[in-house]
Design a protein around this motif. Structure first.
Motif, mmCIF file in Angstrom:
data_model
loop_
_atom_site.group_PDB
_atom_site.id
_atom_site.type_symbol
_atom_site.label_atom_id
_atom_site.label_comp_id
_atom_site.label_asym_id
_atom_site.label_seq_id
_atom_site.Cartn_x
_atom_site.Cartn_y
_atom_site.Cartn_z
ATOM 1 N N LYS A 96 52.555 40.799 10.963
ATOM 2 C CA LYS A 96 51.404 41.658 11.246
ATOM 3 C C LYS A 96 51.199 42.741 10.188
ATOM 4 N N LEU A 97 52.172 42.930 9.328
ATOM 5 C CA LEU A 97 52.004 43.897 8.247
ATOM 6 C C LEU A 97 50.923 43.397 7.297
ATOM 7 N N ARG A 98 50.196 44.317 6.692
ATOM 8 C CA ARG A 98 49.076 43.906 5.841
ATOM 9 C C ARG A 98 49.531 43.051 4.655
ATOM 10 N N GLN A 99 50.626 43.439 4.043
ATOM 11 C CA GLN A 99 51.241 42.624 2.993
ATOM 12 C C GLN A 99 52.729 42.542 3.333
ATOM 13 N N PRO A 100 53.114 41.548 4.158
ATOM 14 C CA PRO A 100 54.441 41.550 4.794
ATOM 15 C C PRO A 100 55.617 41.780 3.850
ATOM 16 N N LYS A 101 55.691 41.032 2.760
ATOM 17 C CA LYS A 101 56.866 41.142 1.900
ATOM 18 C C LYS A 101 56.914 42.502 1.202
ATOM 19 N N ARG A 102 55.775 43.002 0.757
ATOM 20 C CA ARG A 102 55.741 44.305 0.090
ATOM 21 C C ARG A 102 55.990 45.434 1.077
ATOM 22 N N ASP A 103 55.312 45.384 2.232
ATOM 23 C CA ASP A 103 55.401 46.468 3.201
ATOM 24 C C ASP A 103 56.772 46.533 3.868
ATOM 25 N N MET A 104 57.492 45.401 3.901
ATOM 26 C CA MET A 104 58.840 45.371 4.448
ATOM 27 C C MET A 104 59.737 46.408 3.763
ATOM 28 N N LEU A 105 59.533 46.603 2.473
ATOM 29 C CA LEU A 105 60.316 47.580 1.719
ATOM 30 C C LEU A 105 60.213 48.964 2.342
ATOM 31 N N TRP A 106 58.989 49.400 2.641
ATOM 32 C CA TRP A 106 58.770 50.757 3.140
ATOM 33 C C TRP A 106 59.212 50.900 4.587
ATOM 34 N N VAL A 107 59.023 49.852 5.380
ATOM 35 C CA VAL A 107 59.486 49.893 6.771
ATOM 36 C C VAL A 107 61.011 50.012 6.802
ATOM 37 N N ALA A 108 61.692 49.217 5.974
ATOM 38 C CA ALA A 108 63.158 49.246 5.938
ATOM 39 C C ALA A 108 63.675 50.565 5.381
ATOM 40 N N LEU A 109 63.034 51.067 4.339
ATOM 41 C CA LEU A 109 63.488 52.293 3.683
ATOM 42 C C LEU A 109 63.311 53.524 4.569
ATOM 43 N N ALA A 110 62.380 53.450 5.514
ATOM 44 C CA ALA A 110 62.080 54.611 6.357
ATOM 45 C C ALA A 110 63.299 55.085 7.143
ATOM 46 N N GLY A 111 64.109 54.159 7.639
ATOM 47 C CA GLY A 111 65.279 54.539 8.439
ATOM 48 C C GLY A 111 66.299 55.349 7.644
ATOM 49 N N PRO A 112 66.837 54.792 6.541
ATOM 50 C CA PRO A 112 67.786 55.569 5.733
ATOM 51 C C PRO A 112 67.188 56.864 5.194
ATOM 52 N N ALA A 113 65.893 56.838 4.828
ATOM 53 C CA ALA A 113 65.252 58.054 4.322
ATOM 54 C C ALA A 113 65.231 59.137 5.394
ATOM 55 N N SER A 114 64.971 58.743 6.637
ATOM 56 C CA SER A 114 64.955 59.729 7.725
ATOM 57 C C SER A 114 66.337 60.343 7.916
ATOM 58 N N ASN A 115 67.391 59.548 7.738
ATOM 59 C CA ASN A 115 68.747 60.075 7.863
ATOM 60 C C ASN A 115 69.079 61.061 6.751
ATOM 61 N N LEU A 116 68.606 60.776 5.542
ATOM 62 C CA LEU A 116 68.831 61.715 4.438
ATOM 63 C C LEU A 116 68.108 63.035 4.709
ATOM 64 N N VAL A 117 66.880 62.951 5.216
ATOM 65 C CA VAL A 117 66.124 64.162 5.553
ATOM 66 C C VAL A 117 66.842 64.949 6.651
ATOM 67 N N MET A 118 67.373 64.247 7.650
ATOM 68 C CA MET A 118 68.101 64.942 8.715
ATOM 69 C C MET A 118 69.375 65.586 8.192
ATOM 70 N N ALA A 119 70.077 64.908 7.289
ATOM 71 C CA ALA A 119 71.285 65.491 6.695
ATOM 72 C C ALA A 119 70.933 66.777 5.963
ATOM 73 N N ILE A 120 69.814 66.772 5.245
ATOM 74 C CA ILE A 120 69.350 67.976 4.548
ATOM 75 C C ILE A 120 69.025 69.078 5.568
ATOM 76 N N GLY A 121 68.378 68.696 6.663
ATOM 77 C CA GLY A 121 68.055 69.669 7.715
ATOM 78 C C GLY A 121 69.305 70.316 8.294
ATOM 79 N N TRP A 122 70.335 69.518 8.580
ATOM 80 C CA TRP A 122 71.593 70.062 9.086
ATOM 81 C C TRP A 122 72.256 70.953 8.043
ATOM 82 N N ALA A 123 72.150 70.567 6.755
ATOM 83 C CA ALA A 123 72.745 71.367 5.679
ATOM 84 C C ALA A 123 72.073 72.734 5.585
#
Length: 216
Positions: free
Chosen positions: A90-117
């Motif tokens: 259902k993604l507009r460009q499945p293979k390309r958009d998969m990158l950003w969907v997958a990256l969102a999780g680890p990126a959110s954890n890095l942002v949270m680590a910065i917030g705790w810091a």
């Protein structure tokens, strides 16, 4: 036993925040790129309950905390949440958009680590002892999020790192690489049992620690 209870209270909120925002971010980015599956399932939410897996979110981390406490050392806090449902087609460009969907999780954890810091830095600057409850919780928040980020960036499907590699590879190689996915979790367990997992995590943890150090 008191030490175990204290450890659980220190880690409980950081773990819940870490898994909740990690999973919700996958769903949010998937919706942005055209897949509303997670939203329809009620998974784009900061309420941790829909994301909790009884085994991966509660039983396994508690077991590891208990065994680590009994051994008197420090270990890897390992666990998982219910995966957010994503219909890649259902993604507009499945293979390309998969990158950003997958990256969102680890990126959110890095942002949270910065917030705790940042929270830790503010507490210490205002005279709160680093041995106090809330500074310990902030330190736990940094560590939990960096480990979760690093673990998910391992290039092994179905982890986020595997999705990222799949998205970046040419189609022919990507689909061959994707055939590893049914065995991915078994491979991960073998890596953990053979102590190779720590080696695989090291470069991602080092990167995260360097970023977080800018805010401490």
């Amino acid at each position: 036993m008191n030490d175990l209870i204290q450890t659980i209270t220190v880690y409980a909120l950081p773990v819940l925040f870490a898994i909740t925002l990690h999973e919700a971010s996958h769903g949010y980015v998937a919706r942005f790129f055209g897949d509303n599956t997670a939203a329809q399932a009620g998974r784009i939410t900061l309420n941790p309950i829909p994301h909790i897996d009884p085994i991966g979110t509660i039983a396994v981390p508690l077991f590891l905390l208990f065994t680590t406490s009994m051994m008197g050392g420090a270990g890897l806090l390992f666990g998982w949440a219910k995966p957010v449902p994503v219909n890649w087609s259902k993604l507009r460009q499945p293979k390309r958009d998969m990158l950003w969907v997958a990256l969102a999780g680890p990126a959110s954890n890095l942002v949270m680590a910065i917030g705790w810091a940042i929270a830790l830095r503010l507490m210490l600057d205002n005279g709160v002892l680093h041995t106090g409850f809330f500074p310990r919780m902030a330190i736990a928040g940094i560590w939990v999020n960096l480990v979760l980020m690093a673990l998910n960036l391992i290039p092994l499907p179905p982890l986020d790192g595997g999705r990222i590699v799949f998205s970046l590879l040419p189609n022919k190689w990507a689909y061959q690489y994707g055939r590893i996915e049914p065995y991915g979790m078994l491979i991960l367990i073998v890596l953990m049992l053979t102590n190779v997992l720590g080696i695989a995590l090291a470069p991602f943890l080092s990167f995260g620690q360097k970023v977080v150090s800018w805010f401490l």
